[in-house]
Design a protein around this motif. Structure first.
Motif, PDB file in Angstrom:
ATOM      1  N   LEU A 269       0.834  -1.200   0.000  1.00  0.00           N
ATOM      2  CA  LEU A 269       0.000   0.000   0.000  1.00  0.00           C
ATOM      3  C   LEU A 269       0.870   1.250   0.000  1.00  0.00           C
ATOM      4  CD1 LEU A 269      -3.175  -0.873   0.786  1.00  0.00           C
ATOM      5  CD2 LEU A 269      -2.922   1.247   2.010  1.00  0.00           C
ATOM      6  N   ARG A 270       1.823   1.268   0.933  1.00  0.00           N
ATOM      7  CA  ARG A 270       2.678   2.443   1.067  1.00  0.00           C
ATOM      8  C   ARG A 270       3.617   2.591  -0.140  1.00  0.00           C
ATOM      9  NH1 ARG A 270       3.764   4.573   6.607  1.00  0.00           N
ATOM     10  NH2 ARG A 270       3.340   2.429   7.260  1.00  0.00           N
ATOM     11  N   SER A 271       4.227   1.471  -0.575  1.00  0.00           N
ATOM     12  CA  SER A 271       5.153   1.555  -1.702  1.00  0.00           C
ATOM     13  C   SER A 271       4.429   1.980  -2.981  1.00  0.00           C
ATOM     14  CB  SER A 271       5.856   0.213  -1.923  1.00  0.00           C
ATOM     15  OG  SER A 271       4.930  -0.830  -2.127  1.00  0.00           O
ATOM     16  N   ALA A 272       3.203   1.521  -3.171  1.00  0.00           N
ATOM     17  CA  ALA A 272       2.420   1.923  -4.350  1.00  0.00           C
ATOM     18  C   ALA A 272       2.125   3.421  -4.310  1.00  0.00           C
ATOM     19  CB  ALA A 272       1.126   1.127  -4.426  1.00  0.00           C
ATOM     20  N   LYS A 273       1.850   3.947  -3.134  1.00  0.00           N
ATOM     21  CA  LYS A 273       1.573   5.374  -2.986  1.00  0.00           C
ATOM     22  C   LYS A 273       2.802   6.209  -3.338  1.00  0.00           C
ATOM     23  CE  LYS A 273      -0.430   8.697   0.259  1.00  0.00           C
ATOM     24  NZ  LYS A 273      -0.980   8.887   1.637  1.00  0.00           N
ATOM     25  N   VAL A 274       3.993   5.733  -2.940  1.00  0.00           N
ATOM     26  CA  VAL A 274       5.237   6.439  -3.265  1.00  0.00           C
ATOM     27  C   VAL A 274       5.440   6.468  -4.773  1.00  0.00           C
ATOM     28  CG1 VAL A 274       7.747   6.373  -3.065  1.00  0.00           C
ATOM     29  CG2 VAL A 274       6.333   5.890  -1.067  1.00  0.00           C
ATOM     30  N   SER A 276       3.193   6.096  -7.224  1.00  0.00           N
ATOM     31  CA  SER A 276       2.173   6.869  -7.938  1.00  0.00           C
ATOM     32  C   SER A 276       2.351   8.373  -7.763  1.00  0.00           C
ATOM     33  CB  SER A 276       0.772   6.453  -7.469  1.00  0.00           C
ATOM     34  OG  SER A 276       0.624   6.708  -6.080  1.00  0.00           O
ATOM     35  N   SER A 277       2.791   8.795  -6.573  1.00  0.00           N
ATOM     36  CA  SER A 277       2.939  10.230  -6.304  1.00  0.00           C
ATOM     37  C   SER A 277       4.323  10.760  -6.652  1.00  0.00           C
ATOM     38  CB  SER A 277       2.657  10.529  -4.832  1.00  0.00           C
ATOM     39  OG  SER A 277       3.657   9.951  -4.003  1.00  0.00           O
ATOM     40  N   CYS A 282       4.739   9.743   2.619  1.00  0.00           N
ATOM     41  CA  CYS A 282       4.104   8.737   3.477  1.00  0.00           C
ATOM     42  C   CYS A 282       5.113   7.840   4.179  1.00  0.00           C
ATOM     43  CB  CYS A 282       3.144   7.875   2.661  1.00  0.00           C
ATOM     44  SG  CYS A 282       3.968   6.889   1.381  1.00  0.00           S
TER      45      CYS A 282
END
Length: 630
Positions: A269-274, A276-277, A282
């Motif tokens: 979840l966290r790695s995907a957010k990094v 994508s952004s 995060c």
């Protein structure tokens, strides 16, 4: 090492820059060549893997099992010389010690290798067929061959070091130092490990993955090197990590490390957010384990390489270095620091191409290795040798104190009255192998002994070798196993030679229990381990002595009779049909020694067997030592 999908994710944040060197500025200045810091262990395997991919299905078995170290060494130097067109090679580091927190990983890798070996043995129970197991075992002395080739080179030999730690940490540290000290010049780490970007870096240090290095040449511009360069400094900056002050300072890569940690623990979840952004906002609350952080500490290259370890790092082979740097005398050089009191030491022995249904090949040379351990660790320590037993990883505990009942005293080191031209100690290893088979009432033939002698015998300079081609049909499990026993014994000699060579430059003392006359014989061994054993010569003896249907009834009957006659005897006292007799034949005045002498004896033996076969019966399918090869 490597971290799953690390570079694929980071590429979406900061793509690597494709560059071609040498480059000439618009003002017409001289070509610019960045500094190259090379992970030697990674490069050694990279060149081997490229070689494997170039082989056809028919070439793979003899090509891998009969690996040509000399040709491999030429490829190593050729690759380095081509890189040198675009880069100045300033450092080549080879792994010399793995930290204790790698124990679980090492055991897992050994078990994986054993499992692959077992699967191969099941899928090809007679002839070894690497295409069935989909597994290509690395040659046992690959790093030794790599290091020896580089050390002999006039330029590259000066920058090669076997370091007391993992090479990638020293590569990162050297690149950082180069990137800070060399002004505008880049300092590039060449490696196969993606996690080199997780280490601290300077603004001018870069990482290049070996698969992304391409050599080009044009008539107009000459030789060029095209490479994709990763900038950990820029990636850290884009993720919002902190920079360390001055223009040429070091970025601690804290945010990259947190991102890598998320990939390791599968925090998707966290790695995907990094990804994508493109930002690391995060990651602030991520707690990286102390052990993971410890893996990315930079060593003091100057202190280890130029200081206390200067002499060692220039002479040690990777496998021998692992043992040496574990000893009390040299443990302080290790990065990260190696704890323990030195009373119980683990030594990892490689899994060779062994028959998993038989005892470990490392039973050969155990007495020789114990002599080396006594010199390094003293007589009060216990060495734990980690090796294969059956289909699992095993630990053998070796007490190093003197014991009157302990017959591992190096008494097998050498045979008397050998012919000129063959090292006495290597024949002692062959004698130990023969004795091991006879003690267990297992069959070993004259052909086996001749094959072992051929493997360690070089022809005189005035003799030309004309060996028949080696095919996959000669590679049976018993032959591979006995060759690996020879390799284990010779490596044990090499370890002892390495340890005794440390004496003049260190304060290592010999225990009183060691016979120094044995050590004086070590000077006869050649310094380069891979040239001691020639696999092609070994398997050639079988190729010319029997066809693929195996041994005749007469030959097997003769071999069983020899084994029965020899049972219970002192092997050193065997007659003309034993080891000493064969050695005498090889170096007799009429033969002149060398491989030609070995081949000549085999031809005579084969003609004799053919004469007896014509009188006494047809051949069977079953081959030597009970293995079916037809």
């Amino acid at each position: 090492m490597g971290i799953p999908q690390l570079l694929q994710h980071l590429e979406k944040i900061e793509k690597p820059k494709s560059k071609v060197y040498p480059s000439t500025s618009s003002s017409g200045d001289a070509p610019s060549r960045p500094a190259a810091v090379i992970d030697g262990s990674a490069l050694a395997h990279y060149i081997f893997n490229r070689y494997i991919k170039s082989l056809s299905k028919d070439e793979r078995i003899p090509g891998v099992l009969g690996f040509d170290y000399t040709s491999y060494q030429r490829n190593v130097i050729n690759w380095l010389e081509r890189l040198e067109f675009g880069f100045e090679i300033t450092n080549i580091f080879v792994d010399g010690h793995l930290p204790s927190y790698k124990t679980t990983t090492r055991i897992s890798r050994i078990q994986t290798t054993i499992s692959s070996l077992s699967r191969l043995r099941t899928l090809s129970p007679s002839l070894i067929d690497l295409t069935k197991g989909n597994w290509n075992p690395s040659p046992p002395f690959l790093i030794a061959a790599f290091s020896a080739a580089v050390r002999k080179h006039e330029r590259f030999g000066r920058v090669l070091k076997t370091v007391p730690g993992e090479a990638d940490a020293f590569c990162a540290a050297a690149a950082v130092r180069g990137g800070v000290d060399c002004g505008e010049r880049l300092s590039v780490v060449f490696t196969g490990d993606s996690d080199l970007v997780v280490y601290p870096h300077s603004r001018r240090s870069r990482v290049a993955i070996l698969d992304d290095v391409h050599f080009e040449s044009t008539p107009d511009e000459g030789a060029k090197v095209k490479v994709a360069l990763w900038s950990p400094w820029n990636i850290e900056r884009k993720l919002g990590g902190r920079e360390a002050g001055a223009e040429g300072g070091v970025n601690e890569a804290v945010t990259i490390m947190k991102f890598a940690w998320c990939l390791v623990v599968k925090d998707t979840l966290r790695s995907a957010k990094v990804v994508s952004s493109g930002k690391g906002d995060c990651l602030g609350s991520v707690n990286v384990s102390a052990e993971f952080k410890r893996e990315y500490l930079l060593p003091d290259v100057g202190k280890v390489v130029d200081g206390g370890g200067g002499g060692l790092v220039e002479i040690l082979d990777s496998r021998a270095a692992e043992v040496v740097f574990t000893s009390p005398r040299f443990r302080a050089l290790c990065h990260p620091p190696d704890g323990g009191d030195g009373k119980e030491v683990e030594v990892y022995l490689p899994v060779l191409l062994e028959d998993v249904t038989k005892s470990s090949v490392w039973s050969v040379g155990k007495g020789i290795r114990k002599l080396a351990y006594r010199i390094l660790f003293g007589t009060e320590a216990t060495v734990v040798e980690v090796h294969r037993k059956g289909e699992s990883v095993n630990r053998s505990y070796l007490k190093l104190h003197s014991n009157d009942e302990d017959n591992d005293d190096g008494s097998m080191l050498g045979v008397k009255e050998l012919g000129e031209g063959l090292e006495e100690l290597v024949v002692g290893v062959i004698l130990e192998i023969v004795k091991g088979y006879l003690d267990k009432n297992l069959q070993i033939t004259d052909i086996d002994v001749l094959a072992l002698l051929a493997a360690v015998t070089s022809s005189p300079p005035d003799q030309k070798e004309t060996l028949p081609p080696v095919t996959s049909l000669q590679w049976t499990w018993p032959r591979a196993h006995i060759l690996s026993q020879l390799m284990a014994g010779v490596w044990s000699l090499y370890l002892l030679q390495t340890v005794t060579n440390l004496q003049p430059t260190t304060d290592i003392k010999l225990p009183d229990t060691i016979d120094t006359t044995i050590l004086s014989k070590l000077t006869t061994l050649p310094p380069l381990l891979p040239t001691t054993i020639d696999t092609t010569r070994f398997i050639t003896i079988y190729a010319i002595s029997q066809d693929r249907r195996g041994m005749s009834k007469t030959a097997k009957k003769r071999a069983r009779k020899r084994a029965k006659t020899s049972e219970g005897q002192d092997t050193a006292g065997l007659g003309v049909d034993g080891l000493q007799g064969i050695v005498n034949k090889v170096f007799g005045k009429d033969v002149g020694g060398g491989v030609a002498g070995v081949l000549g004896i085999v031809e005579v033996m084969r003609r004799g067997e053919e004469d007896e076969e014509s009188e006494g019966g047809e051949e069977e399918v079953e081959s030597y030592m009970g293995m079916t090869v037809g």
